[in-house]
Write a protein that holds these residues in place. Sequence first.
Motif, mmCIF file in Angstrom:
data_model
loop_
_atom_site.group_PDB
_atom_site.id
_atom_site.type_symbol
_atom_site.label_atom_id
_atom_site.label_comp_id
_atom_site.label_asym_id
_atom_site.label_seq_id
_atom_site.Cartn_x
_atom_site.Cartn_y
_atom_site.Cartn_z
ATOM 1 N N ASP A 23 0.841 -1.199 0.000
ATOM 2 C CA ASP A 23 0.000 0.000 0.000
ATOM 3 C C ASP A 23 0.873 1.246 0.000
ATOM 4 N N VAL A 24 1.257 1.704 -1.180
ATOM 5 C CA VAL A 24 2.062 2.911 -1.344
ATOM 6 C C VAL A 24 1.302 3.858 -2.239
ATOM 7 N N ALA A 25 1.146 5.100 -1.812
ATOM 8 C CA ALA A 25 0.359 6.067 -2.574
ATOM 9 C C ALA A 25 1.162 6.625 -3.743
ATOM 10 N N PHE A 26 0.557 6.631 -4.907
ATOM 11 C CA PHE A 26 1.134 7.277 -6.074
ATOM 12 C C PHE A 26 0.255 8.468 -6.433
ATOM 13 N N THR A 27 0.839 9.481 -7.092
ATOM 14 C CA THR A 27 0.129 10.725 -7.377
ATOM 15 C C THR A 27 0.152 11.014 -8.867
ATOM 16 N N GLU A 60 8.877 10.439 -18.076
ATOM 17 C CA GLU A 60 9.947 10.611 -17.098
ATOM 18 C C GLU A 60 9.392 10.667 -15.679
ATOM 19 N N GLY A 61 8.227 11.322 -15.536
ATOM 20 C CA GLY A 61 7.634 11.452 -14.207
ATOM 21 C C GLY A 61 7.222 10.116 -13.628
ATOM 22 N N ALA A 62 6.700 9.223 -14.474
ATOM 23 C CA ALA A 62 6.304 7.896 -13.998
ATOM 24 C C ALA A 62 7.531 7.095 -13.567
ATOM 25 N N VAL A 63 8.612 7.158 -14.360
ATOM 26 C CA VAL A 63 9.848 6.465 -13.989
ATOM 27 C C VAL A 63 10.361 6.985 -12.655
ATOM 28 N N GLU A 64 10.428 8.314 -12.520
ATOM 29 C CA GLU A 64 10.965 8.919 -11.309
ATOM 30 C C GLU A 64 10.142 8.563 -10.078
ATOM 31 N N GLN A 65 8.825 8.594 -10.222
ATOM 32 C CA GLN A 65 7.985 8.370 -9.049
ATOM 33 C C GLN A 65 8.121 6.946 -8.519
ATOM 34 N N ILE A 66 8.138 5.974 -9.409
ATOM 35 C CA ILE A 66 8.310 4.586 -8.967
ATOM 36 C C ILE A 66 9.716 4.397 -8.397
ATOM 37 N N ALA A 111 -1.852 3.218 -13.362
ATOM 38 C CA ALA A 111 -2.056 4.237 -14.401
ATOM 39 C C ALA A 111 -3.117 5.242 -13.962
ATOM 40 N N ALA A 112 -4.171 4.754 -13.300
ATOM 41 C CA ALA A 112 -5.225 5.651 -12.824
ATOM 42 C C ALA A 112 -4.700 6.573 -11.731
ATOM 43 N N ALA A 113 -3.889 6.033 -10.817
ATOM 44 C CA ALA A 113 -3.354 6.849 -9.724
ATOM 45 C C ALA A 113 -2.445 7.952 -10.259
ATOM 46 N N MET A 114 -1.649 7.648 -11.275
ATOM 47 C CA MET A 114 -0.734 8.629 -11.855
ATOM 48 C C MET A 114 -1.402 9.488 -12.928
#
Length: 266
Positions: free
Chosen positions: A5-9, A18-24, A46-49
Amino acid sequence: MQSVDVAFTPVAPRRTFEGAVEQIAERIRLGELAAGDRLPSERELAAAMQISRPTLREAVRVLADSGVLTVRPGSAGGTFVTSDYVPIELLRSKSDLRLDEVAGVLEARRLIEPRVAQLAAVNAREEDFAHLTRLIERQQELLDDGDVLAHEDRFLQLDTQFHVRIARATGNSTIVSLMRTLLRRLEIARDLALHEQPVAPWVIDVHERTLAAIRSADHERIERVMDEHLAAMERAWERATDRMLVRPIPDFMRPVAERGRDRAPE
């Protein structure tokens, strides 16, 4: 195996890939995702991001090629964390903060982090202490292997995880978010400090004393060790920039008890 359970934004539209790579990558680098953990499903992530699934797949592919993630097919499959270590190159925005802007972050850290450690002393559970102990042990293992500078980024990542774990021990998600932001913006200053020998043995020692102080729930003891801890990075920044930060700390930032002693009648 259950997903962690880790929150993604949401990811900013102009840098979706790039933002998806960085966030994970950042979630793994901060220790919020560990080797063996499963990410949320492709649809959920994908929905969370707020990005398309093809964009997410491309980000996952890059992380998989870097040895950070692996994708397993089948009903028991999914996207799993392969390695606790994330190459700093995957955090592309590391250099967004200029060295001369670090002073403001250092000041914010001095204001916030000692209080975070004191709150952790009140709320920490045994599992938090065990996790902090293991992070120190892993740093010692790197030091025992020989030249820490050969593994400097791994050492730095463990250092960052130690501070994030203290924030998580408070049980306050807002504090965790604040510390995550501060530590990310301090990458440049922390890297400077790490290059100055013999900092690595001192970092391990001060982490051990920080953990002992938090365990003791002695707020004055925590204040002293955190002052030493923060001052080291402040001095590294001063040497790198040939500028001075304000020290000693302003009166309003000093413990109430200390101010009371200073004002006691002769």
